[in-house]
Design an enzyme around this catalytic site. Structure first.
Site, PDB file in Angstrom:
ATOM      1  N   HIS A 306       1.116   9.901   1.335  1.00 16.01           N
ATOM      2  CA  HIS A 306       1.666   9.780  -0.018  1.00 16.01           C
ATOM      3  C   HIS A 306       3.028  10.459  -0.064  1.00 16.01           C
ATOM      4  O   HIS A 306       3.211  11.516   0.538  1.00 16.01           O
ATOM      5  CB  HIS A 306       0.721  10.434  -1.035  1.00 16.01           C
ATOM      6  N   ASP A 363      -4.660   4.636  -3.456  1.00 15.00           N
ATOM      7  CA  ASP A 363      -4.444   3.193  -3.416  1.00 15.00           C
ATOM      8  C   ASP A 363      -5.392   2.518  -2.425  1.00 15.00           C
ATOM      9  O   ASP A 363      -5.853   1.398  -2.656  1.00 15.00           O
ATOM     10  CB  ASP A 363      -2.993   2.878  -3.032  1.00 15.00           C
TER      11      ASP A 363
END
Length: 427
Positions: A306, A363
């Site tokens: 991330h 995600d």
């Protein structure tokens, strides 16, 4: 004694006040930089620029911390439901039982969408991307609610908030039903917010609606985890558009468009598309993990690591458990989901990925859950928008109540200097 920062340029020194946040974040206040020194800062992507002071969300990427109004995301995901979190984000405190009941009932009262909106939806081809449809329908709400929000009136502001929270799930569900050639429907007032959303999306005209509790719990958690994330691209867009005193619905429509991009809300869609490519290639997860390590190989592992969370994504830890529960409960046999579990196992055990903190992020797991629930990949970002809605509302409300100035970034011009105009025949 207040702190200051000193800038020295061309032999002159300039002092600027330093602002310290409640979590000891430090920012240099440069409002007077151009006026005093004739300088501006250059910060492509605003990676080092604080656009506002906000009391809504705090995140620390190095420590893996995410808090809404001071409450840890772990506690909220485990102990609260989505509407409680929405109320918290928008109004600053967790609701009492009476406040939550009123909030819930007021949202239900506003869940009817004008029948003429169906004509607008009919104008879209089935091939239209749901995010484009949702942005258009959200903007179209202005036509049916033409009066602007009086931000100085708490009652006016509250009415606008419950109105969009009531109508937005209907619009989202309709985008899916049109794509799936299902008749447009309305919700069931006897159901909770998230279960009602699920029913509107998936109810078949010839079948009794049934759903597993694990499915609703997973959806509820996903919406909570996506509810706000500080000054990201779409949230900044909502605040920027709202700073011109554009209305709430128009600002939200702009946020939806910003979220649509593959570098933002489209990330979970990219995860499933990657898994599909691996499946078509034979499903060898080890092969693709090796490709991901090869700097000369264009393949990129989607849904791992991330850009903000440098050690771990706290949301991923929460939703991994829900993903395991949903897959176990539903007993789904899907080679794509098998590939996902294989990639997850390798990434968590391979030294290359462990050392580089390339862990599965929110995600990755949200894409897995949405696929398991039968949500088409094109709808993934719509689900993200549903979760982010209260965060956008909270940010828009905060910006308007603080009377922030209109957003107007500067630039460094690097084009041609003054040139003499040449007549057409001389060019």
């Amino acid at each position: 004694m207040s702190k200051t920062a000193t800038l020295e340029f061309d032999g002159k020194k300039y002092e600027f006040p330093v602002t310290v946040g409640t979590e000891n974040e430090i920012g240099i206040d440069i409002k007077k930089l151009r006026g005093e020194a004739g300088l501006i800062t250059l910060d492509p992507g605003y990676k080092n620029t604080g656009s506002c002071e906000s009391a809504i969300t705090f995140l620390d990427g190095e420590k893996g911390i995410l808090r809404y109004r001071g409450y840890a995301i772990e506690d909220l995901a485990e102990k609260a439901d989505f509407l409680e979190v929405a109320y918290l984000l928008i109004f600053g405190e967790l609701p009492t039982k009476e406040q939550l009941n009123k909030f819930t009932n007021d949202i239900k009262e506003q869940s009817h969408v004008d029948e003429e909106m169906k004509k607008i939806l009919d104008g879209f081809p089935k091939s239209a991307h749901p995010m484009g449809v949702l942005a258009s329908l959200t903007s179209a709400l202005i036509a049916f609610n033409p009066s602007s929000v009086d931000v100085s009136s708490e009652e006016d502001m509250y009415k606008a908030i419950v109105k969009i929270l009531g109508k937005f799930p209907v619009l989202a569900a309709w985008t899916l039903r049109k794509k799936n050639s299902l008749p447009l429907n309305y919700g069931d007032e006897d159901l909770g917010y998230v279960e009602n959303l699920h029913k509107m999306m998936f109810e078949k005209p010839n079948k009794t609606y049934k759903v597993d509790k694990a499915v609703i719990d997973a959806l509820d958690k996903l919406l909570i985890l996506h509810a706000d994330h500080e000054q990201n691209c779409s949230t900044s867009t909502v605040r920027m558009v709202g700073s011109s005193h554009a209305g709430l619905f128009a600002s939200l429509s702009a946020g939806i468009s910003a979220l649509w991009g593959p570098l933002h809300g489209g990330a979970n869609q990219a995860v499933i598309e990657m898994l599909e490519r691996i499946k078509e290639d034979g499903g060898d997860t080890h092969k693709f993990m090796q490709k991901a390590k090869d700097k000369e190989d264009p393949f990129r592992l989607m849904g791992f690591g991330h850009r903000v969370y440098k050690n771990f994504d706290p949301r991923a830890k929460i939703i991994k458990k829900s993903a395991d529960e949903v897959l176990g409960q539903l007993g789904i046999e899907d080679p794509v989901l098998d590939i996902a579990k294989g990639l997850e196992k390798e990434a968590l055990e391979d030294d290359y990925f462990v050392k580089r903190k390339l862990y599965p992020n929110v995600d990755f797991y949200s894409g897995i859950i949405y696929r398991a629930l039968g949500i088409p990949v094109e709808m993934f970002t719509v689900m993200f928008a549903l979760g982010r809605l209260p965060g956008w509302i909270a940010q828009w409300r905060e910006m308007r109540l603080k009377k922030e100035p209109i957003g107007r970034p500067r630039q460094i011009y690097v084009g041609e200097n003054h040139r003499e105009f040449k007549a057409l025949g001389s060019r």
